[in-house]
Scaffold this active site. Structure first.
Site, PDB file in Angstrom:
ATOM      1  N   LYS A  67       0.851  -1.187   0.000  1.00 54.19           N
ATOM      2  CA  LYS A  67       0.000   0.000   0.000  1.00 54.19           C
ATOM      3  C   LYS A  67       0.887   1.237   0.000  1.00 54.19           C
ATOM      4  CE  LYS A  67      -4.448   0.375   2.342  1.00 54.19           C
ATOM      5  NZ  LYS A  67      -5.093   0.360   3.651  1.00 54.19           N
TER       6      LYS A  67
HETATM    7  O1  G3P Z   1      -9.421   1.391   4.703  1.00 49.45           O
HETATM    8  C1  G3P Z   1      -8.953   2.588   5.244  1.00 49.45           C
HETATM    9  C2  G3P Z   1      -9.506   2.737   6.599  1.00 49.45           C
HETATM   10  O2  G3P Z   1      -8.829   1.906   7.476  1.00 49.45           O
HETATM   11  C3  G3P Z   1      -9.607   4.129   7.079  1.00 49.45           C
HETATM   12  O3  G3P Z   1     -10.804   4.186   7.734  1.00 49.45           O
HETATM   13  O4  G3P Z   1     -12.481   5.075   9.258  1.00 49.45           O
HETATM   14  O5  G3P Z   1     -10.051   5.675   9.566  1.00 49.45           O
HETATM   15  O6  G3P Z   1     -11.368   6.612   7.664  1.00 49.45           O
HETATM   16  P1  G3P Z   1     -11.192   5.458   8.602  1.00 49.45           P
END
Ligand code: G3P
Length: 219
Positions: free
Chosen positions: A83
């Protein structure tokens, strides 16, 4: 549509793996840090549970460092994808890692133009963050529709991973838009299974049948 789980927590991965619906795993530095283990140990453990793509993020911000880290992480297991956070350096590193046969997931995608560039660099996956777009007053899943259309227009092989999924509606809208993959936190996967009318229906079937059995025994 493929469903990945967005976590580095082994208990969650084990539980959901037993449901038979998980195609892969995504992690990020925040999720890894939450587990208190180094990224390679986390990855090794995950590969023992899930046989599918597992994304692990590099910490370098220059192409050379990204490539070096990417090669190291990819040695953990052939299912490990690298990634890279979207930027010019990530495009350079995507091109090189892809040519080496290492799959790249370009992450932190917030516009269709970013996704287009990542696809042109050869990314195997792009990860648009729908929840974080909602956070700033946009409709996050519109981005999924735009990227889906662009990739279809030009027959890009790059798969779209709906990321930053915060609720089951994100998964629904991503699926309706034809998104290839949604990476979903454990809590949201649980919400997707449940429906109050299902629970009510199960309860009624059980009680009707048990009442009949009791009636027959009493008679
Ligand atoms: O897949 C990316 C994710 O882990 C981020 O999620 O909820 O931190 O925006 P969030």
């Amino acid at each position: 549509m493929k469903i990945f789980i967005d976590t580095a927590n082994l208990d969650e991965i084990r539980k959901v793996s037993s449901w038979g619906i998980i195609d892969g795993v995504t992690t990020n530095p925040s999720l890894i840090a939450r587990e208190g283990k180094d990224v390679k140990t986390c990855l090794r453990d995950i590969t023992k549970i899930i046989d599918g793509p597992i994304s692990a993020e590099v910490m370098s911000l220059d192409a050379e460092g990204m490539i070096k880290e990417g090669i190291e992480l990819s040695k953990v297991h052939s299912n490990v994808n690298i990634k890279l956070p979207m930027c010019v350096e990530a495009l350079k590193a995507t091109k090189k890692l892809t040519l080496m046969g290492i799959k790249v997931n370009v992450t932190l995608i917030f516009s269709a133009q970013q996704a287009l560039l990542a696809a042109k660099a050869g990314a195997s996956f792009v990860s648009p963050f729908v929840g974080r777009l909602d956070d700033i007053g946009e409709h996050g899943t519109n981005l999924i529709s735009n990227i889906t259309q662009i990739f279809a227009n030009y027959s890009f092989d790059t798969e779209i991973i709906a990321a930053s999924v915060r609720n089951p509606i994100h998964v629904l809208e991503a699926a309706l838009a034809g998104c290839d993959i949604a990476t979903v936190p454990y809590k949201i996967l649980q919400q997707m299974v449940s429906h109050p009318k299902t629970d009510e229906g199960i309860k009624k079937f059980m009680s009707d049948y048990n009442n009949l059995k009791k009636h027959n025994t009493d008679a």
